[in-house]
Design a protein around this motif. Structure first.
Motif, PDB file in Angstrom:
ATOM      1  N   GLY A 141      15.754  -1.060   3.108  1.00  0.00           N
ATOM      2  CA  GLY A 141      17.147  -0.707   3.354  1.00  0.00           C
ATOM      3  C   GLY A 141      18.121  -1.412   2.416  1.00  0.00           C
ATOM      4  O   GLY A 141      19.290  -1.559   2.736  1.00  0.00           O
ATOM      5  N   GLY A 142      17.639  -1.871   1.286  1.00  0.00           N
ATOM      6  CA  GLY A 142      18.516  -2.485   0.292  1.00  0.00           C
ATOM      7  C   GLY A 142      19.044  -3.858   0.690  1.00  0.00           C
ATOM      8  O   GLY A 142      19.913  -4.408   0.027  1.00  0.00           O
ATOM      9  N   ASP A 143      18.479  -4.426   1.763  1.00  0.00           N
ATOM     10  CA  ASP A 143      18.932  -5.751   2.226  1.00  0.00           C
ATOM     11  C   ASP A 143      18.412  -6.823   1.271  1.00  0.00           C
ATOM     12  O   ASP A 143      17.208  -7.061   1.187  1.00  0.00           O
ATOM     13  N   ARG A 144      19.334  -7.447   0.552  1.00  0.00           N
ATOM     14  CA  ARG A 144      18.924  -8.371  -0.517  1.00  0.00           C
ATOM     15  C   ARG A 144      18.091  -9.536  -0.001  1.00  0.00           C
ATOM     16  O   ARG A 144      17.098  -9.912  -0.610  1.00  0.00           O
ATOM     17  N   ALA A 145      18.523 -10.103   1.093  1.00  0.00           N
ATOM     18  CA  ALA A 145      17.799 -11.258   1.628  1.00  0.00           C
ATOM     19  C   ALA A 145      16.369 -10.856   1.989  1.00  0.00           C
ATOM     20  O   ALA A 145      15.406 -11.564   1.670  1.00  0.00           O
ATOM     21  N   ARG A 146      16.259  -9.682   2.614  1.00  0.00           N
ATOM     22  CA  ARG A 146      14.918  -9.228   3.007  1.00  0.00           C
ATOM     23  C   ARG A 146      14.068  -8.907   1.782  1.00  0.00           C
ATOM     24  O   ARG A 146      12.876  -9.188   1.757  1.00  0.00           O
ATOM     25  N   ILE A 147      14.729  -8.312   0.785  1.00  0.00           N
ATOM     26  CA  ILE A 147      13.981  -7.984  -0.443  1.00  0.00           C
ATOM     27  C   ILE A 147      13.453  -9.266  -1.083  1.00  0.00           C
ATOM     28  O   ILE A 147      12.287  -9.357  -1.471  1.00  0.00           O
ATOM     29  N   ALA A 148      14.313 -10.264  -1.175  1.00  0.00           N
ATOM     30  CA  ALA A 148      13.902 -11.528  -1.798  1.00  0.00           C
ATOM     31  C   ALA A 148      12.735 -12.146  -1.018  1.00  0.00           C
ATOM     32  O   ALA A 148      11.749 -12.613  -1.599  1.00  0.00           O
ATOM     33  N   ALA A 149      12.865 -12.145   0.305  1.00  0.00           N
ATOM     34  CA  ALA A 149      11.803 -12.717   1.134  1.00  0.00           C
ATOM     35  C   ALA A 149      10.505 -11.938   0.941  1.00  0.00           C
ATOM     36  O   ALA A 149       9.421 -12.522   0.823  1.00  0.00           O
ATOM     37  N   ALA A 152       0.829  -1.199   0.000  1.00  0.00           N
ATOM     38  CA  ALA A 152       0.000   0.000   0.000  1.00  0.00           C
ATOM     39  C   ALA A 152       0.862   1.247   0.000  1.00  0.00           C
ATOM     40  O   ALA A 152       0.560   2.240  -0.669  1.00  0.00           O
ATOM     41  N   GLU A 153       1.986   1.191   0.751  1.00  0.00           N
ATOM     42  CA  GLU A 153       2.857   2.369   0.850  1.00  0.00           C
ATOM     43  C   GLU A 153       3.613   2.625  -0.447  1.00  0.00           C
ATOM     44  O   GLU A 153       3.789   3.771  -0.847  1.00  0.00           O
ATOM     45  N   THR A 154       4.077   1.540  -1.075  1.00  0.00           N
ATOM     46  CA  THR A 154       4.943   1.710  -2.244  1.00  0.00           C
ATOM     47  C   THR A 154       4.197   1.578  -3.561  1.00  0.00           C
ATOM     48  O   THR A 154       4.761   1.879  -4.618  1.00  0.00           O
ATOM     49  N   GLY A 155       2.963   1.123  -3.499  1.00  0.00           N
ATOM     50  CA  GLY A 155       2.230   0.902  -4.735  1.00  0.00           C
ATOM     51  C   GLY A 155       2.839  -0.232  -5.549  1.00  0.00           C
ATOM     52  O   GLY A 155       2.624  -0.321  -6.754  1.00  0.00           O
ATOM     53  N   GLY A 156       3.630  -1.082  -4.895  1.00  0.00           N
ATOM     54  CA  GLY A 156       4.203  -2.238  -5.571  1.00  0.00           C
ATOM     55  C   GLY A 156       5.442  -1.899  -6.386  1.00  0.00           C
ATOM     56  O   GLY A 156       5.969  -2.735  -7.111  1.00  0.00           O
ATOM     57  N   ASP A 157       5.918  -0.651  -6.264  1.00  0.00           N
ATOM     58  CA  ASP A 157       7.095  -0.235  -7.035  1.00  0.00           C
ATOM     59  C   ASP A 157       8.353  -0.895  -6.465  1.00  0.00           C
ATOM     60  O   ASP A 157       8.679  -0.737  -5.292  1.00  0.00           O
ATOM     61  N   GLU A 158       9.079  -1.630  -7.313  1.00  0.00           N
ATOM     62  CA  GLU A 158      10.225  -2.426  -6.848  1.00  0.00           C
ATOM     63  C   GLU A 158      11.288  -1.589  -6.162  1.00  0.00           C
ATOM     64  O   GLU A 158      11.832  -1.962  -5.121  1.00  0.00           O
ATOM     65  N   ARG A 159      11.593  -0.410  -6.790  1.00  0.00           N
ATOM     66  CA  ARG A 159      12.675   0.412  -6.215  1.00  0.00           C
ATOM     67  C   ARG A 159      12.288   0.932  -4.839  1.00  0.00           C
ATOM     68  O   ARG A 159      13.087   0.951  -3.917  1.00  0.00           O
ATOM     69  N   LYS A 160      11.031   1.343  -4.719  1.00  0.00           N
ATOM     70  CA  LYS A 160      10.575   1.865  -3.429  1.00  0.00           C
ATOM     71  C   LYS A 160      10.611   0.767  -2.374  1.00  0.00           C
ATOM     72  O   LYS A 160      10.944   1.009  -1.209  1.00  0.00           O
ATOM     73  N   ILE A 161      10.223  -0.468  -2.799  1.00  0.00           N
ATOM     74  CA  ILE A 161      10.244  -1.588  -1.848  1.00  0.00           C
ATOM     75  C   ILE A 161      11.679  -1.822  -1.386  1.00  0.00           C
ATOM     76  O   ILE A 161      11.957  -1.964  -0.189  1.00  0.00           O
ATOM     77  N   ALA A 162      12.599  -1.808  -2.350  1.00  0.00           N
ATOM     78  CA  ALA A 162      14.001  -2.027  -2.025  1.00  0.00           C
ATOM     79  C   ALA A 162      14.478  -0.961  -1.047  1.00  0.00           C
ATOM     80  O   ALA A 162      15.176  -1.242  -0.061  1.00  0.00           O
ATOM     81  N   ALA A 163      14.088   0.287  -1.316  1.00  0.00           N
ATOM     82  CA  ALA A 163      14.506   1.387  -0.439  1.00  0.00           C
ATOM     83  C   ALA A 163      13.920   1.211   0.954  1.00  0.00           C
ATOM     84  O   ALA A 163      14.588   1.396   1.964  1.00  0.00           O
TER      85      ALA A 163
END
Lengths: 681, 185
Positions: free
Chosen positions: A407-415, A393-404
């Protein structure tokens, strides 16, 4: 054995003499003998029953089908109507249709079992190749009958499934479009689609099937039964040993079919409920409506694997569908036709068995996947996805915003990506389940309308549905009003969430005393259910309710109650003591009270400052404000954003017809046909 | 007849064979009973249907029935339900109305011939009723004109003139071909 011996003709009973006479003239005994006394090498076995159960299933379909035919009417205005009549009005119609519907599905299962038994036993090998091929053709004919029968009730389900199936037929190279047009009976779906499908379903296909079946059985007799080795015992006769096993299997099939039809009803009865037999057996959806989306569209379960298979080719475009719907099934059928030839070698036979099992496993897997996707939301706890939902809801599903955000943590992003995919699956599944629920509601409503004492108009049941405020009101509201207005019971648990998203008044119960009570409540009038999210949030009415109306000397609670009663009486949705209503009308009209701004009947107040309260909330008043809120009777120049739905823009058509506006008004007022009458709301 | 296919029946067979035959027929019959029973149940459904109770239906105004003793034909309009379809105010049949000179009483005759159900018309010279199918002939008050194949006179219908002059007829259908006038359910 058929020649009676020992007893002189004169001493035989009359029945025996009649039988002798008939045998003499027709030779029936030898025919019966031929039919019954077939040698079963190695003795009767349960594994040989599948072919006979299939013949029995087909006979059941012929019997029930002929009786259904006697009451079915194939046209776009009468197909749904006649099926509904069979199901709800005719004595035993539900049972007749139920048996036909469930046995059709049983037949597909029996086909699979028969095929499996033949392949495992290697019964396709010489000299039985031709008979195996005939069997495959018979299978295709049965599937064709299943496909064509699905359309005949002309309900939403059959209609949309058939559109997909016929569009896929259009993908066949070269002849596709012509083939599709021929099957559909023209460029569009209608009368001739039904007459053609009916002719296929009840004429061409069964006639072809009978011809093929006769040859299939004749060849079966010519070759004899393909015995499973090693033999289980001494040879036996088809009659009565194998026939007994066949008959028991037939009875079991029929018991299962009846069980599927009756168990839900019996459960209801056991729980002390009353059973509406019109809803037992085969389902009947709402009448087919090309203008109404049907998100619950799915083929019958035995074609679900094909439906799922096509999803494998998502993103391939038309090529994908061509490959998925035509090439792959075509290759599979080709392999099956080659089985008798491949099976000549021992290794080939093993391949055939493996292929068949793989095929069934694939079909099972795809069917399971399809069901898993559709019903996913039933076993996933959405609460556990709250964090993903929030992030989405916060990011609108935008990948870059989610990554930001992570905090750019790859493991967390993947999860999180995995969780977001799960969330999407849950949402898709919820949408499907909601569509299924809605389809049931629409079907039940269509049926309720069709059973009115006036019955169905000559134009058909779709006409009833299209003019029904209960069906069309919510659709029109969602499409035209719901982006600003809420329509939610203030007492419901999710009212607050829905109201927070709305930007205009909550119209649930508009016209009732309860609604008016909220309007005159200083804590609510500037809230989201009334003027809070509109340009009138700090307008005169809000000022009046929060100011003047709170002066207990000028406005006693009894005065307020009287005004509420008078207004609810204007709409016709409230009942109060006549003296209270009369007192309320005086207050509303008085130029020292409401009448200082509002016109009410003949109080002489100029229009243009506030709404005319004459007939407030009535059908006519509501239709008027929906058609044109900028009219001086309503908001005039101070109208806040609301479009004039009944007014045509230059040279164009209005957004809503007067019929549609009337249905919206009726729906908002809770006025529509109800079985056995019933009060408002 | 088939000496070459002597069945390998075991010695204890006759009794077991009979039981197996009976069971096979029983199971097969029971299984077939379901679709057949459901079908027969449904196909007999029309026997439960009635065309509804006979009711008075407005046909015309008294002024439209000349008091000259000559019958005039009028359509009977009623709401009708045909299986699932409801028709509002549809012509469902026809009646002949007739008034004697100087009388306010209207006589109503069903236009359905009591012989075989054809539509009775006026004869070519306008002197009596004649059925175009089998030449049944009737006088203007419905009586049989011999020779006639019709077993009974034309069927009279109850008729009344309401206040305001509306002529109302109690619309009914009768079985044809029999001497007694029996209303259909």
């Amino acid at each position: 054995m058929s020649t009676p011996t020992g007893t002189p003709p004169s001493h035989r009973g009359p029945l025996r003499r009649l039988a002798d006479f008939l045998d003499d003239r027709t030779g029936y005994r030898s025919i019966v003998h031929e039919a019954l006394y077939e040698r079963v090498p190695g003795g009767a076995r349960w594994r040989y029953v599948w072919g006979s159960t299939l013949v029995f299933a087909f006979m059941t379909q012929v019997i029930t089908g002929l009786f259904l035919w006697a009451s079915y009417s194939a046209s776009a205005q009468t197909a749904w109507e006649s099926v509904h009549y069979i199901q709800h009005d005719m004595a035993g119609g539900w049972l007749l249709r139920g048996i036909h519907h469930v046995m059709a599905q049983a037949m597909v299962v029996l086909l699979a079992l028969h095929l499996l038994q033949v392949v495992i036993d290697g019964a396709y090998r010489a000299p039985r190749e031709v008979n195996f091929w005939l069997g495959l053709v018979l299978m295709l004919i049965v599937l064709g009958m299943a496909l064509t029968g699905y359309l005949l009730p002309w309900d939403q389900k059959g209609y949309w499934a058939t559109r997909v199936a016929t569009n896929l037929a259009g993908l066949v190279p070269l002849v596709g479009p012509a083939l599709q047009q021929l099957v559909v009976g023209g460029p569009d779906y209608g009368h001739h689609t039904l007459t053609r499908f009916f002719a296929l379903h009840a004429g061409f296909l069964p006639a072809t099937l009978v011809l093929m079946l006769v040859v299939h059985l004749a060849l079966f007799r010519r070759h004899g039964l393909h015995a499973k080795q090693p033999p289980a015992g001494p040879d036996a006769m088809f009659w009565p040993d194998q026939v007994l096993k066949d008959a028991v299997a037939m009875l079991a099939v029929m018991a299962v079919v009846l069980g599927v039809i009756l168990v839900p009803a019996l459960r209801t009865m056991a729980a002390g409920g009353t059973v509406d037999w019109g809803h037992v057996g085969a389902e009947l959806g709402a009448p087919a409506d090309p203008s109404q989306p049907y998100a619950a569209a799915r083929p019958e379960w035995y074609f679900l694997f094909l439906f799922q298979f096509l999803k494998v080719f998502e993103g391939w475009g038309a090529t994908g569908e061509f490959v998925g719907a035509i090439v792959v099934p075509g290759v599979i059928m080709a392999v099956m036709f080659l089985m008798p030839i491949v099976g000549r070698w021992n290794l080939g036979h093993r391949f055939n068995v493996a292929f068949t099992f793989a095929l069934l496993a694939g079909v099972g897997l795809l069917t399971g996947l399809a069901l898993h996707e559709d019903y996913y939301a039933l076993w996933v706890d959405r609460g556990s996805l709250a964090d993903a939902e929030r992030l989405f809801a916060e990011t609108g599903g935008d990948e870059r915003k989610i990554a930001a955000a992570l905090g750019g943590d790859r493991a967390r992003i993947a999860a999180m990506e995995k969780r977001l995919r799960t969330l999407e699956k849950v949402r898709n599944s919820e949408a499907f389940l909601a569509a299924v629920r809605q389809a049931r509601i629409d079907a039940a409503r269509a049926s309720e309308l069709a059973l009115r004492p006036e019955r169905i108009p000559p134009a058909g049941a779709l006409e009833l549905v299209r003019q029904d405020p209960a069906t069309q009101g919510p659709r029109l509201f969602a499409q035209h009003c719901g982006s600003c207005h809420a329509h939610v019971d203030p007492a419901s648990p999710d009212a607050a969430t829905i109201l927070a998203k709305s930007s205009a008044a909550n119209l649930h119960g508009f016209g009732t005393a309860a609604w008016m009570t909220g309007l005159l409540d200083p804590n609510q009038v500037a809230g989201p259910a009334y003027f809070g999210n509109t340009a009138h949030a700090d307008g005169d009415m809000v000022g009046f309710v929060q100011g003047d109306l709170q002066d207990a000397e000028a406005w006693t609670p009894a005065d307020t109650q009287a005004v509420i009663a008078a207004m609810a009486s204007e709409s016709g949705l409230g009942v109060a003591a006549p003296d209270v209503v009369a007192r309320g009308r005086e207050l509303v009209a008085s130029d020292e009270r409401c009448g200082s701004c509002h016109r009410f009947r003949d109080n002489g107040t100029e229009l243009g400052t506030a709404c005319d309260l004459t007939g407030w909330g009535s059908r006519e008043w509501l239709a008027g404000i929906i058609a044109d809120p900028t009219h001086e009777r309503f908001y005039g120049a101070s109208n806040d954003r609301m479009p004039s739905f009944g007014k045509a823009a230059d040279g164009g058509a209005p957004q809503l017809t007067s019929e549609q506006i009337g249905m919206l008004a009726d729906w908002l007022r809770g006025e529509w046909y109800r079985k056995g009458g019933g009060a408002h709301r | 007849m088939h000496p070459e296919t002597s069945p390998p029946v075991s010695p204890e067979a006759p009794r077991r064979g009979f039981l197996a035959k009976a069971l096979a027929l029983g199971c097969g019959g029971l299984a077939t009973l379901a679709p057949l029973g459901a079908g027969v149940w449904a196909i007999l459904d029309p026997l439960r249907r009635t065309s509804g109770a006979a009711a008075f239906r407005p046909v015309t105004d008294l002024a439209a029935v000349p008091a000259d003793g000559v019958p005039r034909r009028f359509a009977v309009v009623a709401d009708r339900v045909d299986a699932w379809t409801g028709f509002a105010a549809e012509p469902v049949g026809a009646v002949y109305l007739r008034r004697e000179p100087g009388s306010d009483t209207v006589q109503a005759l069903s236009a359905t011939c009591p012989h075989a159900g054809c539509f009775v018309e006026m004869n070519a010279t306008g002197t009596c009723f004649r059925c175009p199918c089998h030449n049944s002939a009737f006088t203007f008050d419905g009586g049989i004109v011999e020779p006639s194949p019709s077993p009974r006179p034309m069927d009279g219908l109850e008729c009344r003139v309401a206040e305001g002059g509306a002529v109302e007829v109690k619309w009914e259908n009768f079985y044809t071909g029999i001497a007694a006038k029996v209303a259909r359910p």
